[in-house]
Scaffold this motif. Structure first.
Motif, mmCIF file in Angstrom:
data_model
loop_
_atom_site.group_PDB
_atom_site.id
_atom_site.type_symbol
_atom_site.label_atom_id
_atom_site.label_comp_id
_atom_site.label_asym_id
_atom_site.label_seq_id
_atom_site.Cartn_x
_atom_site.Cartn_y
_atom_site.Cartn_z
ATOM 1 N N GLY A 96 -3.913 5.681 10.164
ATOM 2 C CA GLY A 96 -2.406 6.388 9.279
ATOM 3 C C GLY A 96 -1.340 7.514 10.373
ATOM 4 O O GLY A 96 -2.165 8.429 10.947
ATOM 5 N N ASP A 97 -0.361 6.393 10.476
ATOM 6 C CA ASP A 97 0.991 7.880 10.983
ATOM 7 C C ASP A 97 1.330 8.889 10.517
ATOM 8 O O ASP A 97 2.479 9.891 10.485
ATOM 9 C CB ASP A 97 1.964 6.164 11.591
ATOM 10 C CG ASP A 97 2.180 5.925 10.643
ATOM 11 O OD1 ASP A 97 2.098 5.720 9.070
ATOM 12 O OD2 ASP A 97 3.867 4.816 10.752
ATOM 13 N N ASN A 98 1.239 8.848 8.882
ATOM 14 C CA ASN A 98 1.557 9.346 8.343
ATOM 15 C C ASN A 98 0.732 9.085 6.453
ATOM 16 O O ASN A 98 -0.400 8.029 6.809
ATOM 17 C CB ASN A 98 3.235 9.106 7.286
ATOM 18 C CG ASN A 98 3.103 7.694 6.855
ATOM 19 O OD1 ASN A 98 4.589 7.609 8.103
ATOM 20 N ND2 ASN A 98 2.813 7.201 6.832
ATOM 21 N N GLY A 99 0.830 9.964 5.438
ATOM 22 C CA GLY A 99 0.409 10.322 4.439
ATOM 23 C C GLY A 99 0.685 9.133 3.883
ATOM 24 O O GLY A 99 1.613 8.014 3.786
ATOM 25 N N ALA A 100 -0.442 8.252 2.674
ATOM 26 C CA ALA A 100 0.041 7.262 1.986
ATOM 27 C C ALA A 100 0.869 7.343 1.505
ATOM 28 O O ALA A 100 2.044 8.723 1.076
ATOM 29 C CB ALA A 100 -0.577 6.960 0.395
ATOM 30 N N SER A 101 1.742 5.678 1.004
ATOM 31 C CA SER A 101 3.356 5.982 0.915
ATOM 32 C C SER A 101 3.336 5.910 -0.371
ATOM 33 O O SER A 101 3.371 5.219 -1.140
ATOM 34 C CB SER A 101 3.759 4.313 2.008
ATOM 35 O OG SER A 101 4.801 4.573 1.028
ATOM 36 N N ALA A 102 4.167 7.134 -1.125
ATOM 37 C CA ALA A 102 4.628 6.603 -2.126
ATOM 38 C C ALA A 102 6.471 6.144 -2.604
ATOM 39 O O ALA A 102 6.833 6.440 -3.472
ATOM 40 C CB ALA A 102 5.014 8.552 -2.835
ATOM 41 N N GLU A 103 6.006 5.334 -1.921
ATOM 42 C CA GLU A 103 7.925 4.843 -2.344
ATOM 43 C C GLU A 103 7.637 2.989 -3.097
ATOM 44 O O GLU A 103 8.765 2.608 -2.707
ATOM 45 C CB GLU A 103 7.485 4.309 -0.608
ATOM 46 C CG GLU A 103 8.743 5.134 0.259
ATOM 47 C CD GLU A 103 8.093 5.166 2.266
ATOM 48 O OE1 GLU A 103 8.693 5.710 2.301
ATOM 49 O OE2 GLU A 103 7.487 4.371 2.342
ATOM 50 N N GLY A 104 6.732 3.270 -3.770
ATOM 51 C CA GLY A 104 6.480 2.232 -4.526
ATOM 52 C C GLY A 104 7.213 2.488 -6.104
ATOM 53 O O GLY A 104 6.719 1.118 -6.194
ATOM 54 N N THR A 105 7.353 3.321 -6.235
ATOM 55 C CA THR A 105 8.293 3.848 -7.173
ATOM 56 C C THR A 105 6.489 4.256 -8.148
ATOM 57 O O THR A 105 5.417 3.467 -7.972
ATOM 58 C CB THR A 105 8.573 2.773 -8.271
ATOM 59 O OG1 THR A 105 7.944 1.315 -8.572
ATOM 60 C CG2 THR A 105 9.662 1.538 -7.386
ATOM 61 N N LEU A 106 7.026 4.347 -10.034
ATOM 62 C CA LEU A 106 5.614 5.187 -10.705
ATOM 63 C C LEU A 106 4.593 4.010 -11.051
ATOM 64 O O LEU A 106 4.073 4.491 -11.886
ATOM 65 C CB LEU A 106 6.001 5.792 -11.920
ATOM 66 C CG LEU A 106 6.953 7.149 -11.646
ATOM 67 C CD1 LEU A 106 7.482 7.893 -12.536
ATOM 68 C CD2 LEU A 106 6.141 8.066 -10.393
ATOM 69 N N ASN A 107 5.076 2.699 -10.829
ATOM 70 C CA ASN A 107 4.396 1.919 -11.604
ATOM 71 C C ASN A 107 3.942 0.615 -10.576
ATOM 72 O O ASN A 107 3.569 -0.145 -10.400
ATOM 73 C CB ASN A 107 5.435 0.609 -12.250
ATOM 74 C CG ASN A 107 6.121 1.852 -13.825
ATOM 75 O OD1 ASN A 107 4.991 2.335 -14.212
ATOM 76 N ND2 ASN A 107 6.528 -0.074 -14.315
ATOM 77 N N GLY A 108 4.657 0.801 -9.181
ATOM 78 C CA GLY A 108 4.394 -0.307 -8.326
ATOM 79 C C GLY A 108 5.164 -1.219 -8.264
ATOM 80 O O GLY A 108 6.103 -1.147 -9.329
ATOM 81 N N ALA A 109 5.451 -1.684 -7.190
ATOM 82 C CA ALA A 109 6.197 -2.891 -7.062
ATOM 83 C C ALA A 109 5.706 -4.352 -6.474
ATOM 84 O O ALA A 109 4.446 -4.602 -6.085
ATOM 85 C CB ALA A 109 7.165 -2.821 -5.802
ATOM 86 N N PHE A 110 6.573 -5.387 -7.279
ATOM 87 C CA PHE A 110 5.860 -6.641 -6.804
ATOM 88 C C PHE A 110 6.943 -7.154 -5.506
ATOM 89 O O PHE A 110 6.391 -7.877 -4.695
ATOM 90 C CB PHE A 110 6.201 -8.063 -7.807
ATOM 91 C CG PHE A 110 5.899 -9.340 -7.673
ATOM 92 C CD1 PHE A 110 4.670 -9.232 -7.037
ATOM 93 C CD2 PHE A 110 6.504 -10.554 -7.237
ATOM 94 C CE1 PHE A 110 4.116 -11.031 -6.994
ATOM 95 C CE2 PHE A 110 6.462 -11.596 -6.375
ATOM 96 C CZ PHE A 110 4.867 -11.633 -6.461
#
Length: 791
Positions: free
Chosen positions: A355-369
């Protein structure tokens, strides 16, 4: 191994390139003269026993994701290397991809090399300019000038956006000023694993047209082939190989069989998964037995609070990610197998940075298609009903998916927060494995000395017996800022030497000093629009004692205000030293070049293109977003009509295209792959030379509105229609603009990339924005004006 000061070239190697030394001895007139003697030509090589070096850097993997560090995702290659090498459980990154990569490749802090954030948000401030000073040469260049073979495979996100077109300049590209002799990969932050935009060196290429193609597999194929050839042709010369797959950055793309291995594994949600991972980490010994698990923050929803109808989708998101990470690790294993088959694995210093950083929380609270929905502030389009309808497509070529915030939080177990949050270990602590049987005696060991990504470069130099250069290519170098980790390779108990380190990303900031850490979170990663962050002086600082609290679970700010005050002052000193100031938490302003103060290829409100141009990033094209625009093209249509793309920007997950389909001029606007609006001319385009034109009259009244579309043949109306909505901020992070064809994925469902090439002849294409051209026709004088305006 350190340089031998008695070697004749020991001092010379601090000056790179190594200066040529004139030949001493008598000169003769005749080569047959017995006194004619010259030493044989010897190639420049590193010191004897210098190891090969392989650095593997995965993307967006949290500390608690891989099985090698107690996570739920099987990583057999990481497990194997850890069993024969060392796990480092206090290794740190910068909380974001491009800054970590530039720090890794230079041995300097990310602000020192101009990479305070990603290149797309660069400003004119030196610490955020995305320009690496020539006083800080990259490691690959130092190794190349010392006789190493060098190659990079995968992601390069360090090229300033205004230099990322196929015309360069290439000073910041891997094979330009980066020191790599070979580069095969992509430029930018992410890429479609099924249809990537690739470069070989500085030349754009298309991926192989093979069934079941996957980018990670392709990158490893090239890495294996390069290593084999390097050892076949240069067995005495060590190599430096850097494998940086785009995985596991979104989109999470992997074949169904990898996803199915995890079916049902995550049905009980992220809270339960976090508890399981925490227990497994203690069982493995990768975290202390007395570590505590910090509670979930209120900003992160509990699994039980998520809608029941969405939970199967959320579980599928994590199943997809787990399959993606396992697939990636298995591909890395193929490269390790190649080194073993060649008999060089024991002599290769392998860094596997998970990992080049922590896990990504850029997918919104619901995730994204389609993660572009969130980046455009349009996540609401992906309703639970829509997401459920797409469950079976997650990971497939029709998806551009990301998982929910809760999964990112769970993948960062046992720490708080995620990627972008440089204040807390969840954003910056990444499990790292070092494997080097030729230099490390212990097998399966654990190291807990504090380390940072800037420590890799000095470690490699020490292992190779090479001095840190004082000049490179005639430029005096500033000192490397990292600390070699070699001291800890064969001594688990030796005191740590990297004792002070600042952190900062988008004003999330922290400081580490001899076990203590003071941190303050300023902004939340998934809140991209409509949020006003607090004043910097209103940020609340926390204090943790790392000697007693591995996971930053117990805030001691109230108990030790004197320690907190000292560390806050120390952060400010380090921030001043390394160019962090001024703090910059601006959002949209940093995306606009004119406000951020960075150069741009784009000037004015018109742009002229010619056939064959392609692979143009969004930063290389006039923006048509949230405004009226027109596209005019001079084409020559053969008898029998023409087909294909005239100009296309973006792809199936968002974009627009002017094309000829069924012989008729057509305009397609694709909103996030959810809505496709088509406007088609009433009559076919006649044979011969013509001007084809589309005009979109934007409704106005805000971002992302629709508009009326009119089509023209030679300035005369040929059809009309409507686009009900548009994308306000970005079409894609990897798709581009092409003239006369479309690379990557197709904007319109009426053609494919393979069938997109225009069958007529294109003379030129002109894009105009915000202008009212009642003539609907471009004269030669007008086209010349546009061309000259961009000189």
């Amino acid at each position: 191994m350190l340089p031998d000061p008695t070697r004749p070239d020991a001092r010379a190697r601090t000056m790179l390139p190594v200066p040529d030394r004139p030949t001493a001895g008598p000169m003769t007139y005749d080569a047959k003269d017995p006194d004619t003697a010259y030493p044989p030509i010897e190639p420049l090589l590193p010191p004897p026993d210098a190891p090969n070096v392989l650095v593997v850097l995965l993307d967006d993997v949290g500390f608690g994701a891989a099985s090698a560090f107690g996570g739920p995702c099987s990583t057999p290659t990481a497990d194997r290397l850890a069993g024969a090498g060392l796990r480092f459980n206090r290794f740190h990154t910068t909380a974001l991809c491009a800054p970590t990569r530039q720090a890794l490749l230079t041995g300097r802090n990310h602000h020192s090399v101009g990479m305070g954030s990603i290149t797309e948000t660069a400003t004119s401030a030196p610490g955020n300019s995305s320009l690496r000073p020539n006083t800080k040469a990259p490691l690959a260049e130092t190794l190349r000038l010392n006789g190493y073979s060098t190659a990079q495979f995968g992601k390069c996100h360090e090229v300033p956006v205004w230099q990322s077109s196929p015309m360069g300049p290439f000073d910041e590209w891997p094979t330009g000023g980066g020191g790599f002799e070979t580069f095969y990969g992509f430029i930018g932050g992410e890429n479609n694993q099924w249809s990537p935009a690739l470069y070989s060196g500085t030349t754009p290429i298309e991926p192989p047209d093979t069934e079941g193609y996957h980018l990670t597999e392709d990158l490893v194929d090239h890495a294996c082939a390069w290593v084999r050839q390097q050892k076949a042709l240069m067995p005495d010369r060590p190599f430096f190989a850097y494998l940086a797959p785009g995985a596991t950055h979104a989109p999470h793309h992997v074949a169904p069989e990898w996803i199915e291995k995890y079916r049902g594994e995550f049905d009980d949600g992220w809270d339960a998964q976090r508890e399981r991972t925490f227990a497994r980490q203690k069982e493995l010994g990768v975290i202390p037995a007395d570590a505590d698990l910090p509670p979930r923050h209120e900003e992160i929803p509990a699994w039980d609070d998520m809608p029941d109808e969405l939970k199967p989708v959320l579980a599928r998101e994590m199943e997809t990610y787990a399959g993606f990470l396992e697939h990636t690790d298995v591909q890395v294993g193929r490269l390790i197998d190649t080194l073993e088959d060649l008999g060089v694995l024991d002599d290769t210093l392998v860094y596997y940075i998970i990992g080049d950083n922590g896990a990504s929380a850029e997918g919104t609270l619901n995730g994204a298609f389609n993660e572009m929905a969130n980046f455009n502030g349009m996540a609401a389009l992906e309703t639970p009903e829509f997401m459920r309808s797409k469950m079976d497509e997650f990971g497939s070529p029709s998806s551009y998916n990301h998982y929910a915030v809760g999964w990112a939080w769970a993948m960062d177990t046992p720490f708080q927060w995620t990627k972008q949050v440089a204040s807390h270990w969840g954003g910056t602590r990444n499990g790292t494995i070092v494997h080097w049987p030729g230099g490390i005696t212990e097998r399966g060991g654990l190291r807990s000395q504090f380390a940072h990504v800037i420590d890799v470069a000095p470690t490699v130099l020490e292992a190779a017996g090479l001095p840190e250069p004082t000049t490179v290519n005639g430029v005096l170098q500033s000192p490397i800022e990292g600390t070699s980790m070699v001291y800890a390779f064969n001594d688990a108990e030796t005191p740590e030497r990297h004792v002070l380190q600042y952190f900062e990303m988008f004003a999330n900031r922290g400081i580490y000093d001899r076990g203590w850490s003071a941190v303050t979170k300023h902004r939340t990663p998934w809140q991209m629009t409509g949020v006003q962050p607090p004043a910097f002086d209103d940020d609340v600082w926390e204090l943790y004692d790392g000697a007693q609290d591995f996971s930053q679970a117990h805030d001691l700010a109230a108990e030790h205000p004197d320690v907190l005050a000292r560390l806050q002052r120390l952060w400010l000193i380090e921030a001043t030293r390394y160019g962090v100031l001024p703090l910059d938490d601006r959002g949209a302003e940093r995306l606009a070049p004119e406000l951020a103060g960075r150069p741009t290829l784009i000037r004015g409100d018109s742009q002229l293109f010619f056939p064959g141009m392609g692979r143009l990033s969004e930063n290389s094209v006039v923006s048509i977003k949230n405004r009226s625009f027109s596209v005019t093209a001079e084409v020559e249509v053969p008898d029998g009509g023409a087909e294909g793309v005239v100009i296309a920007q973006g792809g199936r997950f968002g974009g627009w295209a002017v094309h000829v389909t069924g012989g008729r001029l057509a305009f397609t606007y694709n909103v996030l792959g959810i809505h496709q609006y088509d406007v088609v001319a009433d009559e076919p385009v006649p044979a011969g030379k013509h001007q084809l034109r589309i005009e979109l009259a934007y409704d106005g009244g805000g971002f992302g509105k629709g508009g009326d579309v009119t089509l023209f043949h030679d300035g005369l109306p040929a059809g009309n229609g409507r686009v009900e909505a548009t994308q306000p901020l970005i079409f894609s992070a990897d798709e581009t603009t092409d003239i006369g064809y479309q690379s990557g994925t197709a904007v319109s469902s009426t053609y494919s990339a393979a069938t997109s090439r225009f069958t007529g002849r294109i003379g030129w294409v002109q894009l105009d924005v915000g202008k009212d051209d009642h003539g609907h026709f471009i004269s030669p004088e007008e086209r010349l004006r546009v061309a000259m305006a961009r000189q």
